[in-house]
Scaffold this motif. Structure first.
Motif, short mmCIF file in Angstrom:
data_model
loop_
_atom_site.label_atom_id
_atom_site.label_comp_id
_atom_site.label_asym_id
_atom_site.label_seq_id
_atom_site.Cartn_x
_atom_site.Cartn_y
_atom_site.Cartn_z
N GLY A 1 0.38 -28.20 23.24
CA GLY A 1 1.57 -29.04 23.36
C GLY A 1 1.49 -30.31 22.54
O GLY A 1 2.16 -31.30 22.86
N LEU A 2 0.70 -30.27 21.49
CA LEU A 2 0.51 -31.45 20.64
C LEU A 2 1.11 -31.20 19.26
O LEU A 2 1.12 -30.06 18.77
N VAL A 3 1.58 -32.25 18.63
CA VAL A 3 1.94 -32.20 17.22
C VAL A 3 0.92 -33.03 16.47
O VAL A 3 0.25 -33.89 17.07
N PRO A 4 0.76 -32.79 15.16
CA PRO A 4 -0.27 -33.53 14.42
C PRO A 4 -0.17 -35.05 14.55
O PRO A 4 -1.19 -35.75 14.54
N GLN A 5 1.03 -35.55 14.72
CA GLN A 5 1.21 -37.00 14.84
C GLN A 5 0.68 -37.53 16.17
O GLN A 5 0.54 -38.74 16.35
N ASP A 6 0.38 -36.64 17.13
CA ASP A 6 -0.12 -37.06 18.44
C ASP A 6 -1.62 -37.32 18.45
O ASP A 6 -2.15 -37.85 19.44
#
Length: 201
Positions: A56-61
């Protein structure tokens, strides 16, 4: 010895170098990736993209942290491109550099055994605590990493080295001192530390 808690870490060992192929002790020598190493870095980046999505993560996280040696920096750049990010980015941290083999760097293990047979036997007897001549032990590496690990507050992609991975397996996952220095460390895959567990993906 495992730490009580740690944010999720997505660990990438740098891709293959010619010295890896030749079985030479690299330590802190700044040996570049070879073509296979670049392909492995891209493969790890694609795996990382799937792992972040499943968490549930995006690279920006996530934070991006890297050893300052060129083989790790290039691995990070390639992996970031696979994530759809600019190649440039991430924090270089000297504490993530590989431990040094001192005067043994550049040698193969058979060459070490021929030149320093007594010291080679001593290392085989206690790999975690043995310090190569002019070098650093796994135990010393763990001491160097402890403040860095204590500072971690968010999920991170960490690009570093085999010795660092083994030390973190001991520090986070509680792998025994006698087992950690011989644990398999892969190139082209992602080592996920979560809670007090680790798993290769």
């Amino acid at each position: 010895m495992p730490v009580s808690s740690s944010p999720r870490l997505f660990f990438l060992r740098h891709g293959e170098t010619d010295w890896n192929v030749e079985g030479r002790l690299q330590g802190r020598r700044d040996v570049p990736l070879n073509p296979e190493g670049r392909a492995q870095a891209a493969r790890a980046g694609r795996t990382l993209r799937k792992l972040l999505a499943s968490a549930g993560l995006v690279p920006q996280d996530v934070a991006f942290q890297c050893s300052p040696l060129s083989r790790t920096r290039e691995t990070l750049a390639i992996a970031r491109r696979e994530l759809g990010l600019p190649a440039e980015g991430g924090d270089l941290d000297d504490r993530l550099v590989e431990f040094t083999f001192g005067r043994w760097e550049g040698l193969t293990w058979p060459e070490v055994c021929a030149s320093d047979p007594g010291l080679a036997r001593a290392r085989e007897a206690d790999k975690w605590n043995f310090t190569p001549p002019g070098g650093e032990s796994y135990a010393q590496l763990a001491e160097r990493l402890a403040p860095w690990l204590a500072e971690q507050r968010q999920p991170s992609v960490v690009v570093s080295h085999g010795g660092v991975a083994r030390a973190l397996m001991r520090m986070i996952g509680g792998l025994r001192e006698e087992r950690a220095p011989t644990a398999d460390i892969w190139q082209g895959r992602v080592l996920v530390f979560s809670g007090q567990r680790f798993d290769w993906r």
